[in-house]
Design an enzyme around this catalytic site. Sequence first.
Site, PDB file in Angstrom:
ATOM      1  N   HIS A 159      -5.785   2.735   0.918  1.00 57.03           N
ATOM      2  CA  HIS A 159      -4.984   3.852   1.440  1.00 57.03           C
ATOM      3  C   HIS A 159      -5.684   4.585   2.591  1.00 57.03           C
ATOM      4  O   HIS A 159      -5.089   4.860   3.631  1.00 57.03           O
ATOM      5  CB  HIS A 159      -4.678   4.866   0.336  1.00 57.03           C
ATOM      6  CG  HIS A 159      -4.123   4.247  -0.919  1.00 57.03           C
ATOM      7  ND1 HIS A 159      -3.170   3.271  -0.897  1.00 57.03           N
ATOM      8  CD2 HIS A 159      -4.390   4.472  -2.237  1.00 57.03           C
ATOM      9  CE1 HIS A 159      -2.867   2.925  -2.149  1.00 57.03           C
ATOM     10  NE2 HIS A 159      -3.602   3.639  -2.971  1.00 57.03           N
ATOM     11  N   ASP A 171       0.907  -1.145   0.000  1.00 56.20           N
ATOM     12  CA  ASP A 171       0.000   0.000   0.000  1.00 56.20           C
ATOM     13  C   ASP A 171       0.946   1.195   0.000  1.00 56.20           C
ATOM     14  O   ASP A 171       1.568   1.496   1.026  1.00 56.20           O
ATOM     15  CB  ASP A 171      -0.873   0.004   1.263  1.00 56.20           C
ATOM     16  CG  ASP A 171      -1.884   1.130   1.219  1.00 56.20           C
ATOM     17  OD1 ASP A 171      -1.472   2.275   0.911  1.00 56.20           O
ATOM     18  OD2 ASP A 171      -3.074   0.886   1.476  1.00 56.20           O
ATOM     19  N   HIS A 172       1.104   1.836  -1.149  1.00 53.28           N
ATOM     20  CA  HIS A 172       2.211   2.807  -1.237  1.00 53.28           C
ATOM     21  C   HIS A 172       2.018   4.005  -0.306  1.00 53.28           C
ATOM     22  O   HIS A 172       2.977   4.689   0.020  1.00 53.28           O
ATOM     23  CB  HIS A 172       2.469   3.244  -2.685  1.00 53.28           C
ATOM     24  CG  HIS A 172       1.522   4.253  -3.239  1.00 53.28           C
ATOM     25  ND1 HIS A 172       0.296   3.921  -3.748  1.00 53.28           N
ATOM     26  CD2 HIS A 172       1.620   5.599  -3.363  1.00 53.28           C
ATOM     27  CE1 HIS A 172      -0.314   5.021  -4.165  1.00 53.28           C
ATOM     28  NE2 HIS A 172       0.466   6.058  -3.947  1.00 53.28           N
TER      29      HIS A 172
END
Length: 494
Positions: free
Chosen positions: A244, A181-182
């Site tokens: 996110h 999950d950047h």
Amino acid sequence: MPTFTKQSGLLMIFGATGDLAQRKLFPSLYRLYKKGRLSENFACIGIGRREWDTERLKQHIFESIANEQGNTEEKQEFIKLFYYHSLDVSQKESSYHELRELADTLDSQYDLKGNRLFYLAMAPEYFGSIATRLKEDGLTETPGYKRLVIEKPFGHDFESARQLNDQLRKSFSEDEIYRIDHYLGKEMVQNIEVIRFANAFFEPLWNNHYIANIQITSTETLGVEDRGRYYENSGALRDMVQNHIMQIVSLLAMEPPIKLSTDEIRSEKVKVLRALKPIKDDEVDNYFVRGQYGAGEMNGELVPSYREENMVADDSNTETFVAGKLLFDNFRWAGVPFYIRTGKRLGEKSTQIVVQFKDVPMNLFYRTEEKLNPNLLVINIQPEEGITLHLNAKKGGKTPVQLSFLTSKYDRFNTPEAYERLLFDAMRGDATNFSHWDEVALSWKYTDVISRAWEREPAANFPNYPSGSMGPVTADELLAKDGFHWWPVIQEEK
Ligand SMILES: NC(=O)C1=CN([C@@H]2O[C@H](COP(=O)(O)OP(=O)(O)OC[C@H]3O[C@@H](n4cnc5c(N)ncnc54)[C@H](OP(=O)(O)O)[C@@H]3O)[C@@H](O)[C@H]2O)C=CC1
Ligand SMILES: O=C1O[C@H](COP(=O)(O)O)[C@@H](O)[C@H](O)[C@H]1O
């Protein structure tokens, strides 16, 4: 125990010819290389469908790092670490055994000790089958570590995510799966825990006695670009909220972990997600609103509506904007709304958290006709990184005053990018900033109720916000009915 020492091992990137590898993975690896984070016992195999050879991949990587700092010699040295293998993963008879041979050869050549990191930067429909073949064809039979990094999306809903997880678990244990999950690699998202738990003046106030509401806003100016096919099947809820935004919510709401270990942090995040107040099928409209962008003006240019984008249906019911109110059924947060909003083609590109504190009793100042400004803690995630405190104080008769710590462009240049951090973490075996299956599962279960309601009842009023605005009016109404309003994403210095 994860270390910050130079990392060794074999990285295999499935999807090395794709957009993510070009824009994020190769530049991040190059930065790690420049910082001396890759040891001489490191090599990488890029895997793609097209029939390239190693020289062609090297040229591609050289181009993808063209804008990175460093001279040509350094970049030439860096690309020597890469090898290419062409493989069509949709074909049963594909050459995984040749890939294994290449891996074994590089293992001896670079003394990699059998350490392998498989990075799946591929369309999600292949995640499960690649993991299966890696095991069946012996690539995971290795004396060193084996880890699997999985890109998003992790499933389309809870059921498909569960099936994918079950399939992955046949080849990799939970500890070996790194779900990217950047947002968890962003500097200020990682800072949430530090701000909360390392400051004596925040943690005692971090509860329903002192906090009125928390707002998380993540807005984008871009439209769906060339991702219409993917986005039609996803929408803003699955694309941004399920992953996110829910991750940010859990970091803001979790209890302090008993120690800063991967397991303890993840366990607190899971616990707080379990405390989310579930939304009943017939209550979705009370808690969540959706929007879809129409045509409009952005930076002086006319832009088309979502329904006019490539690979998007003329009568699409896909939401490009979501706003919602989340509540927790626990002691700390009972009664405190967590408002979230995200969308495409909005007026600003910004991700920001605003913690709005409750008002002090006005009669203290004997000026009950005047309004005090609420204290706000603003955590700026992007484009600026830092925090701003909005305080009431006398400043030449003006109030509120702002105390800001925002990083300058110069500082940001030296700050690692999200993918650089996450790649390094995966190499050194630190899974803290990756999503555990339990987090993913709880998050899907929460958003599934909303997506099912929206699929049952297509939106009658799409498109309902013009490009360049801040979303549909219903997003404002959601807060207004609780007596709140959205704090603007750009905080002007007073
Ligand atoms: N691009 C981005 O900014 C982001 C992407 N992601 C995720 O990353 C993943 C990759 O996305 P992206 O790079 O944009 O996708 P692209 O479509 O740009 O690239 C897909 C890659 O997969 C390869 N590929 C496709 N089919 C096969 C096959 N049958 N056998 C072998 N290789 C195949 C392609 O190889 P070839 O070109 O040789 O056919 C290419 O390297 C997706 O899961 C996406 O959701 C997540 C966040 C952001
Ligand atoms: O995961 C995704 O994130 C991007 C936004 O990321 P950011 O780091 O630029 O905030 C979004 O555009 C994309 O649709 C989504 O898949």
